[in-house]
Design a protein around this motif. Structure first.
Motif, mmCIF file in Angstrom:
data_model
loop_
_atom_site.group_PDB
_atom_site.id
_atom_site.type_symbol
_atom_site.label_atom_id
_atom_site.label_comp_id
_atom_site.label_asym_id
_atom_site.label_seq_id
_atom_site.Cartn_x
_atom_site.Cartn_y
_atom_site.Cartn_z
ATOM 1 N N ASP A 105 0.656 -1.264 -0.194
ATOM 2 C CA ASP A 105 0.379 -0.106 0.075
ATOM 3 C C ASP A 105 0.527 1.464 0.119
ATOM 4 O O ASP A 105 1.359 2.062 0.694
ATOM 5 C CB ASP A 105 -0.603 0.181 1.414
ATOM 6 N N PRO A 106 1.047 1.573 -1.333
ATOM 7 C CA PRO A 106 1.962 3.222 -1.488
ATOM 8 C C PRO A 106 1.557 4.458 -0.055
ATOM 9 O O PRO A 106 2.757 4.852 -0.069
ATOM 10 C CB PRO A 106 1.906 3.109 -2.790
ATOM 11 N N ASP A 107 0.024 4.250 -0.065
ATOM 12 C CA ASP A 107 0.124 5.226 1.097
ATOM 13 C C ASP A 107 0.128 5.419 2.649
ATOM 14 O O ASP A 107 0.763 6.545 3.177
ATOM 15 C CB ASP A 107 -1.398 5.771 0.921
ATOM 16 N N ASN A 145 -7.903 4.592 -7.091
ATOM 17 C CA ASN A 145 -7.159 5.066 -8.594
ATOM 18 C C ASN A 145 -7.255 4.123 -9.498
ATOM 19 O O ASN A 145 -6.858 3.132 -9.178
ATOM 20 C CB ASN A 145 -5.685 6.460 -7.672
ATOM 21 N N ALA A 146 -5.597 4.581 -10.250
ATOM 22 C CA ALA A 146 -5.364 3.802 -11.249
ATOM 23 C C ALA A 146 -3.740 2.131 -10.466
ATOM 24 O O ALA A 146 -4.129 1.650 -11.224
ATOM 25 C CB ALA A 146 -4.034 4.790 -12.229
ATOM 26 N N TYR A 147 -3.699 3.278 -9.640
ATOM 27 C CA TYR A 147 -2.791 1.837 -9.012
ATOM 28 C C TYR A 147 -3.858 0.691 -7.750
ATOM 29 O O TYR A 147 -3.464 -0.371 -8.869
ATOM 30 C CB TYR A 147 -2.053 2.816 -7.306
ATOM 31 N N TRP A 148 -4.327 0.841 -7.718
ATOM 32 C CA TRP A 148 -5.685 -0.298 -7.375
ATOM 33 C C TRP A 148 -6.415 -0.346 -8.240
ATOM 34 O O TRP A 148 -6.677 -1.609 -8.096
ATOM 35 C CB TRP A 148 -6.624 0.964 -5.696
ATOM 36 N N ARG A 149 -7.152 -0.005 -8.920
ATOM 37 C CA ARG A 149 -7.280 -1.065 -10.210
ATOM 38 C C ARG A 149 -6.535 -1.640 -10.853
ATOM 39 O O ARG A 149 -6.810 -3.002 -11.533
ATOM 40 C CB ARG A 149 -8.329 0.406 -11.139
ATOM 41 N N ARG A 150 -5.843 -1.312 -11.162
ATOM 42 C CA ARG A 150 -4.201 -2.336 -11.650
ATOM 43 C C ARG A 150 -4.366 -3.337 -11.110
ATOM 44 O O ARG A 150 -3.801 -4.802 -11.513
ATOM 45 C CB ARG A 150 -2.883 -1.718 -11.823
ATOM 46 N N ARG A 151 -4.107 -3.229 -9.507
ATOM 47 C CA ARG A 151 -3.976 -4.271 -8.469
ATOM 48 C C ARG A 151 -5.619 -5.038 -8.584
ATOM 49 O O ARG A 151 -4.704 -6.789 -9.011
ATOM 50 C CB ARG A 151 -3.796 -3.995 -7.154
#
Length: 64
Positions: free
Chosen positions: A17-19, A34-40
Motif C-alpha cells: 500500500d504505497p499511501d 485510483n489507477a494503482y488499485w485498479r491495476r492491482r
C-alpha cells in the motif's frame, strides 16, 4: 473528494500500500479508487469489498 473503495489482498498475495507504506492487511483497508488499485484489481492481486446496506434502526416507541 476522491471516491474510496475497500480492498483485501487475494489469497496468497502480499500487496504493498504505497499511501500507508506497508502491506495491505488481510482484513482489508479503505483506499482511494485510483489507477494503482485498479491495476492491482486487474492483475488479480486484490478483491473489492462491496458495501453492505445497514439495517434501519427500529425505534420501539415509533408507530409502524
Amino acid at each position: 473528494m476522491t471516491k474510496r473503495i475497500t480492498v483485501r489482498p487475494a489469497a496468497g498475495r502480499a500487496v504493498p500500500d504505497p499511501d500507508a507504506g506497508d502491506l495491505l492487511p488481510g482484513a482489508g483497508r479503505e483506499v482511494p479508487d485510483n489507477a494503482y488499485w485498479r491495476r492491482r484489481l486487474a492483475d488479480g492481486d486484490i478483491t473489492v469489498e462491496t458495501p453492505t446496506k445497514t439495517a434501519k434502526a427500529v425505534n420501539p416507541e415509533e408507530p409502524k
